[in-house]
Design a protein around this motif. Structure first.
Motif, PDB file in Angstrom:
ATOM      1  N   GLU A   1       0.832  -1.205   0.000  1.00  0.00           N
ATOM      2  CA  GLU A   1       0.000   0.000   0.000  1.00  0.00           C
ATOM      3  C   GLU A   1       0.868   1.257   0.000  1.00  0.00           C
ATOM      4  OE1 GLU A   1      -2.893   0.032   3.159  1.00  0.00           O
ATOM      5  OE2 GLU A   1      -3.385  -2.066   2.809  1.00  0.00           O
ATOM      6  N   VAL A   2       1.882   1.266   0.846  1.00  0.00           N
ATOM      7  CA  VAL A   2       2.748   2.437   0.997  1.00  0.00           C
ATOM      8  C   VAL A   2       3.639   2.627  -0.232  1.00  0.00           C
ATOM      9  CG1 VAL A   2       4.545   3.485   2.434  1.00  0.00           C
ATOM     10  CG2 VAL A   2       2.655   2.293   3.504  1.00  0.00           C
TER      11      VAL A   2
ATOM     12  N   CYS B   1      -3.358   3.104   6.601  1.00  0.00           N
ATOM     13  CA  CYS B   1      -2.558   1.889   6.409  1.00  0.00           C
ATOM     14  C   CYS B   1      -3.342   0.674   6.875  1.00  0.00           C
ATOM     15  CB  CYS B   1      -1.244   1.981   7.173  1.00  0.00           C
ATOM     16  SG  CYS B   1      -0.109   3.136   6.425  1.00  0.00           S
ATOM     17  N   GLY B   2      -3.255  -0.364   6.101  1.00  0.00           N
ATOM     18  CA  GLY B   2      -3.985  -1.574   6.454  1.00  0.00           C
ATOM     19  C   GLY B   2      -5.456  -1.468   6.121  1.00  0.00           C
ATOM     20  N   ALA B   3      -5.804  -0.515   5.258  1.00  0.00           N
ATOM     21  CA  ALA B   3      -7.204  -0.320   4.902  1.00  0.00           C
ATOM     22  C   ALA B   3      -7.806  -1.561   4.254  1.00  0.00           C
ATOM     23  CB  ALA B   3      -7.355   0.884   3.980  1.00  0.00           C
TER      24      ALA B   3
ATOM     25  N   VAL C   1       3.161   7.802   6.735  1.00  0.00           N
ATOM     26  CA  VAL C   1       4.018   6.632   6.564  1.00  0.00           C
ATOM     27  C   VAL C   1       4.479   6.577   5.111  1.00  0.00           C
ATOM     28  CG1 VAL C   1       4.140   4.114   6.720  1.00  0.00           C
ATOM     29  CG2 VAL C   1       2.747   5.399   8.347  1.00  0.00           C
ATOM     30  N   SER C   2       5.798   6.450   4.927  1.00  0.00           N
ATOM     31  CA  SER C   2       6.348   6.354   3.579  1.00  0.00           C
ATOM     32  C   SER C   2       7.376   5.226   3.521  1.00  0.00           C
ATOM     33  CB  SER C   2       6.981   7.677   3.146  1.00  0.00           C
ATOM     34  OG  SER C   2       8.024   8.032   4.028  1.00  0.00           O
ATOM     35  N   LEU C   3       7.532   4.687   2.336  1.00  0.00           N
ATOM     36  CA  LEU C   3       8.485   3.606   2.096  1.00  0.00           C
ATOM     37  C   LEU C   3       9.886   4.191   1.922  1.00  0.00           C
ATOM     38  CD1 LEU C   3       8.555   0.522   1.613  1.00  0.00           C
ATOM     39  CD2 LEU C   3       8.242   1.000  -0.811  1.00  0.00           C
ATOM     40  N   ARG C   4      10.871   3.592   2.539  1.00  0.00           N
ATOM     41  CA  ARG C   4      12.266   4.042   2.411  1.00  0.00           C
ATOM     42  C   ARG C   4      12.921   3.351   1.210  1.00  0.00           C
ATOM     43  NH1 ARG C   4      15.085   3.862   8.244  1.00  0.00           N
ATOM     44  NH2 ARG C   4      16.695   4.943   7.052  1.00  0.00           N
ATOM     45  N   LYS C   5      12.218   3.341   0.084  1.00  0.00           N
ATOM     46  CA  LYS C   5      12.646   2.589  -1.091  1.00  0.00           C
ATOM     47  C   LYS C   5      14.010   3.016  -1.606  1.00  0.00           C
ATOM     48  CE  LYS C   5      11.163   0.863  -5.585  1.00  0.00           C
ATOM     49  NZ  LYS C   5      12.505   0.457  -5.889  1.00  0.00           N
TER      50      LYS C   5
END
Length: 102
Positions: free
Chosen positions: A34-35, A45-47, A81-85
């Motif tokens: 999701e993120v 998150c977790g929707a 919340v963000s991804l540390r991609k």
């Protein structure tokens, strides 16, 4: 009620075993998916699994944050919340693409 910064591991402190453990749980993996589409308000998150208790969602997010996969920062009265991609791609090239693509 004050919103405070949470601790996030430095990129050099992130270990492959911690990342793989965090991604091994289907509920946490779904949050990462999701993120990956873009930052989300923590409440969203977790929707895809609205039946999870808030305490469970908080624990899932804590494991992802402590493993270094997501960044969780104050955003007004909530958290973003963000991804540390980009950081993870430097540390473990291709790992996230491989896991999220499967």
């Amino acid at each position: 009620m004050a919103t405070y910064e949470l601790e996030h591991p430095a990129i050099e402190d992130i270990t492959l075993t911690d990342v793989l453990f965090a991604l091994s749980d289907p509920a946490r993996l779904e949050i990462v998916r999701e993120v990956a589409a873009g930052p989300l308000d923590m409440a969203a998150c977790g929707a895809t699994n609205p039946g999870l208790p808030k305490s469970t969602k908080s624990h899932l997010m804590k494991v992802l944050r402590e493993a270094g996969i997501v960044r969780n920062v104050p955003n007004g009265r909530g958290r973003l919340v963000s991804l540390r991609k980009d950081e993870l791609d430097v540390r473990f090239p291709g790992l996230l693409d491989s896991v999220l693509g499967s």
